[in-house]
Design a protein around this motif. Structure first.
Motif, PDB file in Angstrom:
ATOM      1  N   GLY A  49       0.852  -1.187   0.000  1.00 21.97           N
ATOM      2  CA  GLY A  49       0.000   0.000   0.000  1.00 21.97           C
ATOM      3  C   GLY A  49       0.886   1.234   0.000  1.00 21.97           C
ATOM      4  N   GLU A  50       0.626   2.131  -0.939  1.00 20.98           N
ATOM      5  CA  GLU A  50       1.435   3.345  -1.057  1.00 20.98           C
ATOM      6  C   GLU A  50       0.558   4.582  -0.915  1.00 20.98           C
ATOM      7  OE1 GLU A  50       4.976   2.117  -4.090  1.00 20.98           O
ATOM      8  OE2 GLU A  50       3.027   2.547  -4.993  1.00 20.98           O
ATOM      9  N   LEU A  51       1.057   5.533  -0.178  1.00 24.21           N
ATOM     10  CA  LEU A  51       0.396   6.825  -0.032  1.00 24.21           C
ATOM     11  C   LEU A  51       1.300   7.869  -0.688  1.00 24.21           C
ATOM     12  CD1 LEU A  51      -1.956   8.463   1.111  1.00 24.21           C
ATOM     13  CD2 LEU A  51      -0.658   8.672   3.244  1.00 24.21           C
ATOM     14  N   ASN A  52       0.799   8.467  -1.740  1.00 27.26           N
ATOM     15  CA  ASN A  52       1.597   9.432  -2.517  1.00 27.26           C
ATOM     16  C   ASN A  52       2.935   8.827  -2.942  1.00 27.26           C
ATOM     17  OD1 ASN A  52      -0.329  11.590  -2.266  1.00 27.26           O
ATOM     18  ND2 ASN A  52       0.377  11.838  -0.153  1.00 27.26           N
ATOM     19  N   GLY A  53       2.919   7.535  -3.292  1.00 27.13           N
ATOM     20  CA  GLY A  53       4.121   6.854  -3.750  1.00 27.13           C
ATOM     21  C   GLY A  53       5.010   6.312  -2.646  1.00 27.13           C
ATOM     22  N   GLU A  54       4.689   6.577  -1.382  1.00 21.51           N
ATOM     23  CA  GLU A  54       5.482   6.086  -0.256  1.00 21.51           C
ATOM     24  C   GLU A  54       4.886   4.791   0.273  1.00 21.51           C
ATOM     25  OE1 GLU A  54       6.423   7.045   4.446  1.00 21.51           O
ATOM     26  OE2 GLU A  54       5.396   8.552   3.251  1.00 21.51           O
ATOM     27  N   PRO A  55       5.685   3.710   0.366  1.00 22.95           N
ATOM     28  CA  PRO A  55       5.180   2.465   0.947  1.00 22.95           C
ATOM     29  C   PRO A  55       4.812   2.665   2.414  1.00 22.95           C
ATOM     30  CG  PRO A  55       7.238   2.086  -0.226  1.00 22.95           C
ATOM     31  CD  PRO A  55       7.064   3.576  -0.110  1.00 22.95           C
ATOM     32  N   GLY A  72       0.459 -13.257   5.672  1.00 26.18           N
ATOM     33  CA  GLY A  72       1.508 -12.804   6.571  1.00 26.18           C
ATOM     34  C   GLY A  72       1.965 -11.401   6.204  1.00 26.18           C
ATOM     35  N   PHE A  73       3.019 -10.950   6.836  1.00 22.15           N
ATOM     36  CA  PHE A  73       3.593  -9.622   6.583  1.00 22.15           C
ATOM     37  C   PHE A  73       2.549  -8.512   6.605  1.00 22.15           C
ATOM     38  CE2 PHE A  73       7.331 -11.725   4.351  1.00 22.15           C
ATOM     39  CZ  PHE A  73       8.232 -11.389   5.332  1.00 22.15           C
ATOM     40  N   TYR A  74       1.493  -8.686   7.398  1.00 27.59           N
ATOM     41  CA  TYR A  74       0.457  -7.655   7.513  1.00 27.59           C
ATOM     42  C   TYR A  74       0.994  -6.576   8.442  1.00 27.59           C
ATOM     43  CZ  TYR A  74      -4.027  -5.459   8.656  1.00 27.59           C
ATOM     44  OH  TYR A  74      -5.043  -4.555   8.856  1.00 27.59           O
ATOM     45  N   ILE A  75       1.492  -5.521   7.838  1.00 29.44           N
ATOM     46  CA  ILE A  75       2.160  -4.468   8.600  1.00 29.44           C
ATOM     47  C   ILE A  75       1.764  -3.104   8.026  1.00 29.44           C
ATOM     48  CG2 ILE A  75       4.379  -3.516   9.352  1.00 29.44           C
ATOM     49  CD1 ILE A  75       5.610  -6.280   8.676  1.00 29.44           C
ATOM     50  N   VAL A  76       1.470  -2.186   8.911  1.00 28.69           N
ATOM     51  CA  VAL A  76       1.270  -0.790   8.538  1.00 28.69           C
ATOM     52  C   VAL A  76       2.301   0.018   9.320  1.00 28.69           C
ATOM     53  CG1 VAL A  76      -0.322   1.176   8.529  1.00 28.69           C
ATOM     54  CG2 VAL A  76      -1.194  -1.142   8.129  1.00 28.69           C
ATOM     55  N   LYS A  77       2.992   0.914   8.641  1.00 32.17           N
ATOM     56  CA  LYS A  77       3.968   1.758   9.332  1.00 32.17           C
ATOM     57  C   LYS A  77       3.272   2.465  10.496  1.00 32.17           C
ATOM     58  CE  LYS A  77       7.047   4.111   6.948  1.00 32.17           C
ATOM     59  NZ  LYS A  77       7.669   4.969   5.901  1.00 32.17           N
ATOM     60  N   PRO A  78       3.927   2.536  11.652  1.00 27.96           N
ATOM     61  CA  PRO A  78       3.286   3.069  12.857  1.00 27.96           C
ATOM     62  C   PRO A  78       2.582   4.421  12.681  1.00 27.96           C
ATOM     63  CG  PRO A  78       5.370   2.066  13.434  1.00 27.96           C
ATOM     64  CD  PRO A  78       5.294   2.041  11.930  1.00 27.96           C
ATOM     65  N   ALA A  79       3.136   5.330  11.926  1.00 24.62           N
ATOM     66  CA  ALA A  79       2.525   6.657  11.771  1.00 24.62           C
ATOM     67  C   ALA A  79       1.193   6.620  11.038  1.00 24.62           C
ATOM     68  CB  ALA A  79       3.491   7.588  11.036  1.00 24.62           C
ATOM     69  N   TYR A  80       0.895   5.500  10.364  1.00 25.97           N
ATOM     70  CA  TYR A  80      -0.320   5.404   9.547  1.00 25.97           C
ATOM     71  C   TYR A  80      -1.342   4.420  10.118  1.00 25.97           C
ATOM     72  CZ  TYR A  80       2.613   7.981   6.367  1.00 25.97           C
ATOM     73  OH  TYR A  80       3.436   8.940   5.813  1.00 25.97           O
ATOM     74  N   ARG A  81      -1.069   3.876  11.280  1.00 29.09           N
ATOM     75  CA  ARG A  81      -1.982   2.916  11.896  1.00 29.09           C
ATOM     76  C   ARG A  81      -3.236   3.619  12.414  1.00 29.09           C
ATOM     77  NH1 ARG A  81       2.667  -0.750  14.917  1.00 29.09           N
ATOM     78  NH2 ARG A  81       3.544  -1.490  12.949  1.00 29.09           N
ATOM     79  N   GLY A  82      -4.355   2.893  12.388  1.00 30.49           N
ATOM     80  CA  GLY A  82      -5.605   3.424  12.905  1.00 30.49           C
ATOM     81  C   GLY A  82      -6.288   4.417  11.985  1.00 30.49           C
ATOM     82  N   LYS A  83      -5.841   4.487  10.739  1.00 37.33           N
ATOM     83  CA  LYS A  83      -6.401   5.460   9.793  1.00 37.33           C
ATOM     84  C   LYS A  83      -7.129   4.788   8.629  1.00 37.33           C
ATOM     85  CE  LYS A  83      -2.979   8.793  11.153  1.00 37.33           C
ATOM     86  NZ  LYS A  83      -1.986   9.774  10.808  1.00 37.33           N
ATOM     87  N   GLY A  84      -7.239   3.463   8.677  1.00 35.32           N
ATOM     88  CA  GLY A  84      -7.983   2.742   7.647  1.00 35.32           C
ATOM     89  C   GLY A  84      -7.147   2.172   6.518  1.00 35.32           C
ATOM     90  N   TYR A  85      -5.862   2.468   6.491  1.00 33.28           N
ATOM     91  CA  TYR A  85      -5.017   1.952   5.407  1.00 33.28           C
ATOM     92  C   TYR A  85      -4.805   0.447   5.549  1.00 33.28           C
ATOM     93  CZ  TYR A  85      -4.127   6.876   4.572  1.00 33.28           C
ATOM     94  OH  TYR A  85      -4.287   8.215   4.312  1.00 33.28           O
ATOM     95  N   GLY A  86      -4.632  -0.012   6.787  1.00 32.39           N
ATOM     96  CA  GLY A  86      -4.403  -1.429   7.024  1.00 32.39           C
ATOM     97  C   GLY A  86      -5.582  -2.287   6.609  1.00 32.39           C
ATOM     98  N   ILE A  87      -6.791  -1.883   6.980  1.00 34.13           N
ATOM     99  CA  ILE A  87      -7.964  -2.702   6.648  1.00 34.13           C
ATOM    100  C   ILE A  87      -8.180  -2.750   5.140  1.00 34.13           C
ATOM    101  CG2 ILE A  87      -9.707  -0.879   6.901  1.00 34.13           C
ATOM    102  CD1 ILE A  87     -10.061  -4.579   7.985  1.00 34.13           C
ATOM    103  N   GLN A  88      -7.783  -1.712   4.440  1.00 35.14           N
ATOM    104  CA  GLN A  88      -7.934  -1.743   2.976  1.00 35.14           C
ATOM    105  C   GLN A  88      -7.009  -2.766   2.341  1.00 35.14           C
ATOM    106  OE1 GLN A  88      -8.250   1.690   0.593  1.00 35.14           O
ATOM    107  NE2 GLN A  88      -9.900   2.554   1.796  1.00 35.14           N
TER     108      GLN A  88
END
Length: 145
Positions: A49-55, A72-88
């Motif tokens: 998942g990339e936001l403005n080209g950033e993984p 596996g490898f289900y990981i969201v960078k800490p600064a982006y957790r809880g914002k809906g990116y992970g569930i997508q």
């Protein structure tokens, strides 16, 4: 609110190393050759998942045969957790594995979330890690594989 600049796509083999580094940052210890083995089984089974080209998020959803998949490898960078990116990315991964029996090796803190997606706890395991006291043992009967 999810940014319209968030995209999910298949990773290249080189990009899987991003997820491996993130996993190490989380204290996970994937096997030294896991990435190559899983990628060989299903090169399409790694999403980023990339936001403005950033993984910012990753998931592996590797298909085995006609009826099994492993997540596996289900990981969201800490600064982006809880914002809906992970569930997508999670939902994109499960869509890729639709119709298959899916296994995962999840973290205990996320078990309730896994249950929301229909997963059931099958068993628990404990992992041990040891630290050696020095260099490689030299012995004439030991050879590199």
């Amino acid at each position: 609110m999810i940014s319209p600049n968030y995209t999910i796509r298949t990773m290249t083999r080189a990009e899987i190393n991003i997820a491996i580094d993130w996993a190490a940052d989380e204290g996970w210890n994937p096997g030294l050759y896991d990435a190559d083995s899983f990628y060989s089984a299903d090169p399409e089974g790694f999403l980023i998942g990339e936001l403005n080209g950033e993984p910012i998020a990753s998931i592996s959803v590797v298909k085995y045969g006609a009826s099994f998949g492993f997540l596996g490898f289900y990981i969201v960078k800490p600064a982006y957790r809880g914002k809906g990116y992970g569930i997508q990315i999670w939902n994109a991964g499960l869509k890729y594995l639709a119709g298959r029996n899916v296994g995962l090796d999840g973290v205990v803190a996320q078990q309730d979330n896994y249950k929301k997606s229909g997963f059931k706890l099958a068993y628990q395991n404990i992992r041990y890690k040891g630290i050696t006291g020095g260099g490689v043992l030299e012995h004439s009967d030991i050879i590199n594989l």
